[in-house]
Design a protein around this motif. Structure first.
Motif, PDB file in Angstrom:
ATOM      1  N   PRO A  18       0.896  -1.077  -0.054  1.00  0.00           N
ATOM      2  CA  PRO A  18       0.075   0.009   0.028  1.00  0.00           C
ATOM      3  C   PRO A  18       0.791   1.328  -0.048  1.00  0.00           C
ATOM      4  O   PRO A  18       0.652   2.049  -0.771  1.00  0.00           O
ATOM      5  N   GLY A  19       1.910   1.297   0.696  1.00  0.00           N
ATOM      6  CA  GLY A  19       2.750   2.338   0.865  1.00  0.00           C
ATOM      7  C   GLY A  19       3.541   2.847  -0.474  1.00  0.00           C
ATOM      8  O   GLY A  19       3.792   3.965  -0.922  1.00  0.00           O
ATOM      9  N   VAL A  20       3.631   1.596  -1.642  1.00  0.00           N
ATOM     10  CA  VAL A  20       4.117   2.010  -2.831  1.00  0.00           C
ATOM     11  C   VAL A  20       3.120   2.539  -3.645  1.00  0.00           C
ATOM     12  O   VAL A  20       3.502   3.602  -4.507  1.00  0.00           O
ATOM     13  N   LEU A  21       1.986   2.256  -3.564  1.00  0.00           N
ATOM     14  CA  LEU A  21       0.870   3.026  -4.277  1.00  0.00           C
ATOM     15  C   LEU A  21       0.749   4.646  -3.802  1.00  0.00           C
ATOM     16  O   LEU A  21       0.656   5.121  -4.905  1.00  0.00           O
ATOM     17  N   LEU A  22       1.019   4.802  -2.715  1.00  0.00           N
ATOM     18  CA  LEU A  22       1.138   6.333  -2.018  1.00  0.00           C
ATOM     19  C   LEU A  22       2.197   7.109  -2.812  1.00  0.00           C
ATOM     20  O   LEU A  22       2.337   8.031  -3.296  1.00  0.00           O
ATOM     21  N   ALA A  23       3.358   6.221  -2.498  1.00  0.00           N
ATOM     22  CA  ALA A  23       4.771   6.950  -3.152  1.00  0.00           C
ATOM     23  C   ALA A  23       4.635   6.980  -4.663  1.00  0.00           C
ATOM     24  O   ALA A  23       5.459   7.932  -4.987  1.00  0.00           O
ATOM     25  N   TYR A  24       3.813   6.292  -5.535  1.00  0.00           N
ATOM     26  CA  TYR A  24       3.930   6.433  -7.008  1.00  0.00           C
ATOM     27  C   TYR A  24       2.798   7.351  -7.349  1.00  0.00           C
ATOM     28  O   TYR A  24       2.284   7.330  -8.546  1.00  0.00           O
ATOM     29  N   SER A  25       1.823   7.866  -6.547  1.00  0.00           N
ATOM     30  CA  SER A  25       0.744   8.639  -6.725  1.00  0.00           C
ATOM     31  C   SER A  25      -0.343   7.612  -7.732  1.00  0.00           C
ATOM     32  O   SER A  25      -1.008   8.344  -8.395  1.00  0.00           O
ATOM     33  N   VAL A  26      -0.292   6.525  -7.172  1.00  0.00           N
ATOM     34  CA  VAL A  26      -1.468   5.667  -8.105  1.00  0.00           C
ATOM     35  C   VAL A  26      -2.844   5.862  -7.465  1.00  0.00           C
ATOM     36  O   VAL A  26      -3.077   6.081  -6.503  1.00  0.00           O
ATOM     37  N   ALA A  27      -3.699   5.890  -8.395  1.00  0.00           N
ATOM     38  CA  ALA A  27      -5.283   6.394  -8.174  1.00  0.00           C
ATOM     39  C   ALA A  27      -6.117   5.278  -8.714  1.00  0.00           C
ATOM     40  O   ALA A  27      -5.748   4.630  -9.373  1.00  0.00           O
ATOM     41  N   GLN A  28      -7.519   5.886  -8.512  1.00  0.00           N
ATOM     42  CA  GLN A  28      -8.295   5.025  -9.134  1.00  0.00           C
ATOM     43  C   GLN A  28      -9.166   6.158 -10.098  1.00  0.00           C
ATOM     44  O   GLN A  28      -9.307   7.509  -9.628  1.00  0.00           O
ATOM     45  N   SER A  29     -10.032   5.495 -11.000  1.00  0.00           N
ATOM     46  CA  SER A  29     -10.682   6.367 -11.814  1.00  0.00           C
ATOM     47  C   SER A  29     -12.111   6.910 -11.137  1.00  0.00           C
ATOM     48  O   SER A  29     -12.212   6.328 -10.069  1.00  0.00           O
ATOM     49  N   ALA A  30     -12.555   7.903 -11.700  1.00  0.00           N
ATOM     50  CA  ALA A  30     -13.857   8.290 -10.934  1.00  0.00           C
ATOM     51  C   ALA A  30     -14.870   7.274 -10.537  1.00  0.00           C
ATOM     52  O   ALA A  30     -15.651   7.480  -9.626  1.00  0.00           O
ATOM     53  N   ASP A  31     -15.237   6.276 -11.752  1.00  0.00           N
ATOM     54  CA  ASP A  31     -16.052   5.368 -11.410  1.00  0.00           C
ATOM     55  C   ASP A  31     -15.637   4.151 -10.565  1.00  0.00           C
ATOM     56  O   ASP A  31     -16.241   3.213 -10.149  1.00  0.00           O
ATOM     57  N   GLY A  32     -14.036   4.213 -10.308  1.00  0.00           N
ATOM     58  CA  GLY A  32     -13.498   3.385  -9.407  1.00  0.00           C
ATOM     59  C   GLY A  32     -13.300   1.721  -9.758  1.00  0.00           C
ATOM     60  O   GLY A  32     -13.067   0.900  -9.338  1.00  0.00           O
ATOM     61  N   ALA A  33     -13.459   2.025 -11.296  1.00  0.00           N
ATOM     62  CA  ALA A  33     -13.229   0.636 -12.004  1.00  0.00           C
ATOM     63  C   ALA A  33     -11.646   0.589 -12.668  1.00  0.00           C
ATOM     64  O   ALA A  33     -11.631  -0.670 -13.227  1.00  0.00           O
ATOM     65  N   ALA A  34     -11.096   1.508 -12.701  1.00  0.00           N
ATOM     66  CA  ALA A  34      -9.764   1.402 -13.679  1.00  0.00           C
ATOM     67  C   ALA A  34      -8.684   1.970 -12.592  1.00  0.00           C
ATOM     68  O   ALA A  34      -8.733   3.190 -11.672  1.00  0.00           O
ATOM     69  N   VAL A  35      -7.503   1.401 -12.897  1.00  0.00           N
ATOM     70  CA  VAL A  35      -6.277   1.970 -12.249  1.00  0.00           C
ATOM     71  C   VAL A  35      -5.821   3.168 -13.111  1.00  0.00           C
ATOM     72  O   VAL A  35      -5.922   3.379 -14.163  1.00  0.00           O
ATOM     73  N   VAL A  36      -5.262   4.321 -12.181  1.00  0.00           N
ATOM     74  CA  VAL A  36      -4.935   5.369 -13.052  1.00  0.00           C
ATOM     75  C   VAL A  36      -3.210   5.426 -12.553  1.00  0.00           C
ATOM     76  O   VAL A  36      -2.979   5.568 -11.434  1.00  0.00           O
ATOM     77  N   PHE A  37      -2.591   5.496 -13.425  1.00  0.00           N
ATOM     78  CA  PHE A  37      -1.075   5.434 -13.321  1.00  0.00           C
ATOM     79  C   PHE A  37      -0.864   6.945 -13.950  1.00  0.00           C
ATOM     80  O   PHE A  37      -0.560   7.203 -15.289  1.00  0.00           O
ATOM     81  N   PRO A  38      -0.291   7.873 -13.219  1.00  0.00           N
ATOM     82  CA  PRO A  38       0.219   9.160 -13.534  1.00  0.00           C
ATOM     83  C   PRO A  38       1.721   9.218 -13.947  1.00  0.00           C
ATOM     84  O   PRO A  38       2.594   8.587 -13.484  1.00  0.00           O
ATOM     85  N   PHE A  39       1.986   9.815 -15.028  1.00  0.00           N
ATOM     86  CA  PHE A  39       3.202   9.796 -15.981  1.00  0.00           C
ATOM     87  C   PHE A  39       3.580  11.508 -15.574  1.00  0.00           C
ATOM     88  O   PHE A  39       3.032  12.358 -16.224  1.00  0.00           O
ATOM     89  N   PHE A  40       4.661  11.826 -14.834  1.00  0.00           N
ATOM     90  CA  PHE A  40       4.924  13.221 -14.542  1.00  0.00           C
ATOM     91  C   PHE A  40       6.189  13.599 -15.685  1.00  0.00           C
ATOM     92  O   PHE A  40       7.169  12.678 -15.991  1.00  0.00           O
ATOM     93  N   PRO A  41       6.137  14.796 -15.928  1.00  0.00           N
ATOM     94  CA  PRO A  41       7.139  15.364 -17.032  1.00  0.00           C
ATOM     95  C   PRO A  41       8.438  15.552 -16.243  1.00  0.00           C
ATOM     96  O   PRO A  41       8.772  15.680 -15.185  1.00  0.00           O
TER      97      PRO A  41
END
Length: 230
Positions: A18-41
């Motif tokens: 769980p701490g890794v999800l926080l460290a990598y800013s991983v989230a869920q979509s608005a409907d809660g059905a998809a993983v969201v992976f952010p790519f930072f510039p």
């Protein structure tokens, strides 16, 4: 949401800390059905590389398979590729100057769960194209300066021909002298399969230690002659 579909999929099924999800800013979509992976510039300024706080683009991966296949999409379209995980806030004790490059975001999160800073190429394994140009041109150009501070880079791509070819292409572009190709343990396809099988941290350390450079076939380590000398 700790009780949501995305969290259960990543933590319970894929064995991500769980701490890794926080460290990598991983989230869920608005409907809660998809993983969201952010790519930072990666932004270059006065010969330094800093990471912006606003995501460059995001990749969505629906947890539920559609006809047995992953449903993946990115927003916005047409942006420059870059590595996933550069922004990760790794905890104290993470090996300094060491980076692991994987073929997928979940593999990067798996390696991070073992205690190493890991990033993922944006669109899977790609090797040089027919005209000799590298299919990895975009993210290598975007993140080249960011990569300069890493003295040892492990390329842990899938244990198949496309993965091996892509590893060779990437190593030639970012520096053969600091790149080590990881051989996934026999019976496993990638880092996440190792994680799901509860492979211990000590074994992963051994796997990385055994990684090899892409030296010419006739250039051997002295240790490879030990048995013959004895």
């Amino acid at each position: 949401d700790p009780k949501g579909t995305v969290y259960r999929y990543l933590v319970d099924e894929r064995k991500i800390e769980p701490g890794v999800l926080l460290a990598y800013s991983v989230a869920q979509s608005a409907d809660g059905a998809a993983v969201v992976f952010p790519f930072f510039p990666t932004e270059d300024a006065e010969e330094r590389t800093t990471i912006g706080e606003k995501a460059h683009f995001v990749k969505f991966m629906r947890v539920e398979r559609v006809n047995g296949k992953k449903e993946i999409w990115t927003l916005p379209a047409g942006v420059t590729d870059c590595l996933f995980g550069k922004n990760a806030k790794m905890p104290p004790g993470t090996p300094r100057g060491v980076l692991v490059i994987t073929e997928g975001e979940i593999d990067a999160l798996s390696v991070a769960s073992y205690g190493y800073h890991a990033v993922s190429v944006p669109r899977g394994a790609k090797s040089a194209t027919a005209d000799g140009r590298s299919a990895n041109d975009q993210w290598i150009a975007a993140d080249y300066l960011w990569l300069k501070d890493f003295e040892r880079i492990y390329l842990w791509l899938d244990n198949d021909e496309p993965g091996r070819q892509a590893a060779t292409d990437i190593a030639q572009r970012i520096g053969l002298e600091r790149c080590f190709v990881v051989e996934t343990p026999a019976g496993y396809k990638d880092a996440n399969e190792c994680r799901c099988a509860d492979m211990p941290n000590e074994k992963i350390a051994e796997v990385l230690e055994a990684a090899k450079t892409l030296d010419p076939a006739n250039l051997l380590w002295a240790g490879e002659f030990a048995e013959k000398v004895l």
